[in-house]
Design an enzyme around this catalytic site. Structure first.
Site, PDB file in Angstrom:
ATOM      1  CB  SER A  38       3.570  -0.880  -6.069  1.00 48.85           C
ATOM      2  OG  SER A  38       2.711  -1.062  -4.976  1.00 48.85           O
TER       3      SER A  38
ATOM      4  N   GLY B 297      -1.689  -0.390  -4.620  1.00 51.89           N
ATOM      5  CA  GLY B 297      -0.641  -1.186  -3.981  1.00 51.89           C
ATOM      6  C   GLY B 297      -0.440  -2.574  -4.555  1.00 51.89           C
TER       7      GLY B 297
ATOM      8  CB  SER C 196       4.000   4.301  -6.256  1.00 55.17           C
ATOM      9  OG  SER C 196       4.216   5.117  -7.395  1.00 55.17           O
ATOM     10  CB  CYS C 197       0.347   0.887  -8.600  1.00 56.15           C
ATOM     11  SG  CYS C 197      -0.092  -0.109  -7.160  1.00 56.15           S
ATOM     12  CG  LEU C 198      -5.286   4.167  -8.149  1.00 58.89           C
ATOM     13  CD1 LEU C 198      -4.851   5.619  -8.190  1.00 58.89           C
ATOM     14  CD2 LEU C 198      -6.375   3.923  -9.179  1.00 58.89           C
TER      15      LEU C 198
END
Length: 100
Positions: free
Chosen positions: A87, A84, A80-82
Site C-alpha cells: 500500500s 502495509g 490497503s494490502c496485507l
C-alpha cells in the site's frame, strides 16, 4: 478536502470514518489473497502490478474493468494490502502520476 496525515497509516476506525466521506478504497492485494482472506467491504481490488496502468486508463475502460468510476487526481484515495508494504508502494505510484 481531506489531507494525508504525516504518517500515512490508518487505523480500522479511521478507515471506516473515511469511507463515510466517499473515499475510494483500493485494495492492492493479489486476487488469490482476496479469495483466501476475503474482500474488504466497499473496496475495489486492483493488484499492485496493475495499479500504474489502471490509474492511467481511459475512464470508460476503468469503469468496464473495475466496475467503479475512475478517480480524478484530486479524489481522496486509500490503499490497503496485507502488511502495509504494497500500500505504501501504491501511494508512491499514485503520487508519481499526479494524484494528491
Amino acid at each position: 478536502s481531506l489531507c494525508a496525515p504525516p504518517e500515512p497509516n490508518l487505523s480500522y476506525q479511521e478507515l471506516k470514518d473515511l469511507k463515510k466521506a466517499n473515499v475510494l478504497h483500493i485494495d492492492v492485494r493479489e486476487r488469490w489473497e482476496i479469495d483466501r482472506f476475503g474482500k474488504i467491504p466497499e473496496s475495489i481490488n486492483i493488484p499492485l502490478g496493475e495499479l500504474m496502468e489502471a490509474l492511467q486508463m481511459d475512464p470508460t475502460e476503468f469503469k468496464e474493468q473495475y466496475n467503479q468510476k475512475k478517480p480524478s487526481k484530486s479524489d481522496p484515495l486509500v490503499f490497503s494490502c496485507l502488511a502495509g508494504t504494497r500500500s505504501k508502494q501504491a501511494l508512491g505510484f499514485a503520487m508519481s502520476l499526479g494524484f494528491s
